[in-house]
Design a protein around this motif. Structure first.
Motif, PDB file in Angstrom:
ATOM      1  N   ILE A  37       0.820  -1.206   0.000  1.00 21.22           N
ATOM      2  CA  ILE A  37       0.000   0.000   0.000  1.00 21.22           C
ATOM      3  C   ILE A  37       0.858   1.262   0.000  1.00 21.22           C
ATOM      4  O   ILE A  37       0.555   2.229  -0.693  1.00 21.22           O
ATOM      5  N   LYS A  38       1.911   1.277   0.767  1.00 26.68           N
ATOM      6  CA  LYS A  38       2.712   2.496   0.902  1.00 26.68           C
ATOM      7  C   LYS A  38       3.540   2.823  -0.328  1.00 26.68           C
ATOM      8  O   LYS A  38       3.634   3.977  -0.728  1.00 26.68           O
ATOM      9  N   ASN A  39       4.158   1.819  -0.959  1.00 26.11           N
ATOM     10  CA  ASN A  39       5.072   2.128  -2.060  1.00 26.11           C
ATOM     11  C   ASN A  39       4.647   1.544  -3.414  1.00 26.11           C
ATOM     12  O   ASN A  39       5.330   1.754  -4.411  1.00 26.11           O
ATOM     13  N   GLY A  40       3.543   0.805  -3.454  1.00 31.10           N
ATOM     14  CA  GLY A  40       3.032   0.285  -4.717  1.00 31.10           C
ATOM     15  C   GLY A  40       3.827  -0.858  -5.315  1.00 31.10           C
ATOM     16  O   GLY A  40       3.584  -1.241  -6.456  1.00 31.10           O
ATOM     17  N   ILE A  54      -5.225  -0.997 -11.260  1.00 26.79           N
ATOM     18  CA  ILE A  54      -5.047  -1.282  -9.834  1.00 26.79           C
ATOM     19  C   ILE A  54      -4.171  -0.209  -9.197  1.00 26.79           C
ATOM     20  O   ILE A  54      -4.485   0.303  -8.106  1.00 26.79           O
ATOM     21  N   LEU A  55      -3.085   0.164  -9.848  1.00 19.87           N
ATOM     22  CA  LEU A  55      -2.179   1.168  -9.282  1.00 19.87           C
ATOM     23  C   LEU A  55      -2.818   2.562  -9.272  1.00 19.87           C
ATOM     24  O   LEU A  55      -2.594   3.344  -8.347  1.00 19.87           O
ATOM     25  N   GLU A  56      -3.651   2.861 -10.273  1.00 22.90           N
ATOM     26  CA  GLU A  56      -4.388   4.133 -10.264  1.00 22.90           C
ATOM     27  C   GLU A  56      -5.355   4.156  -9.085  1.00 22.90           C
ATOM     28  O   GLU A  56      -5.467   5.151  -8.360  1.00 22.90           O
ATOM     29  N   TRP A  57      -6.070   3.046  -8.886  1.00 25.25           N
ATOM     30  CA  TRP A  57      -7.006   2.928  -7.764  1.00 25.25           C
ATOM     31  C   TRP A  57      -6.268   3.070  -6.438  1.00 25.25           C
ATOM     32  O   TRP A  57      -6.746   3.762  -5.530  1.00 25.25           O
ATOM     33  N   ASP A  63      -5.088   6.279   1.589  1.00 24.47           N
ATOM     34  CA  ASP A  63      -5.445   6.532   2.992  1.00 24.47           C
ATOM     35  C   ASP A  63      -6.527   5.574   3.480  1.00 24.47           C
ATOM     36  O   ASP A  63      -6.434   5.035   4.592  1.00 24.47           O
ATOM     37  N   GLU A  64      -7.532   5.334   2.652  1.00 24.57           N
ATOM     38  CA  GLU A  64      -8.600   4.404   3.026  1.00 24.57           C
ATOM     39  C   GLU A  64      -8.056   2.977   3.171  1.00 24.57           C
ATOM     40  O   GLU A  64      -8.475   2.236   4.066  1.00 24.57           O
ATOM     41  N   LEU A  65      -7.133   2.617   2.289  1.00 28.77           N
ATOM     42  CA  LEU A  65      -6.526   1.284   2.372  1.00 28.77           C
ATOM     43  C   LEU A  65      -5.724   1.128   3.657  1.00 28.77           C
ATOM     44  O   LEU A  65      -5.780   0.078   4.310  1.00 28.77           O
ATOM     45  N   LEU A  66      -4.983   2.163   4.030  1.00 28.21           N
ATOM     46  CA  LEU A  66      -4.215   2.087   5.276  1.00 28.21           C
ATOM     47  C   LEU A  66      -5.135   1.999   6.491  1.00 28.21           C
ATOM     48  O   LEU A  66      -4.842   1.268   7.441  1.00 28.21           O
TER      49      LEU A  66
END
Length: 85
Positions: A37-40, A54-57, A63-66
């Protein structure tokens, strides 16, 4: 594995109490990846177009993912995240 979002045939999941670093799983047909999540950083294989989506999303919802990662680590229900349009 709780489902967080679905778009264009891509399904995004996050495991409860999973190993660090914070990440999510993405499935598209027979393809499966894990995305930090942090660095893709991506582990696994995914067709180029699906990976770009996926990377655009990820960029739109980091923030929501974290927040969901923190919930999942506590064994709490994760929240759905809007799909890529």
């Amino acid at each position: 594995m709780p489902q967080i979002s679905t778009f264009y045939g891509i399904v995004i999941f996050m495991n409860f109490q999973d190993h660090a670093p914070a990440h999510f799983h993405a499935w598209y047909g027979d393809y499966k990846i894990i995305v930090d999540i942090k660095n893709g950083v991506v582990k696994g294989e995914m067709p180029g177009r699906a990976l770009r989506m996926i990377l655009e999303w990820l960029d739109l919802h980091r923030d929501e993912l974290l927040e969901n990662w923190e919930r999942a680590q506590k064994g709490e229900m994760v929240k759905r995240i809007v799909p890529l349009n």
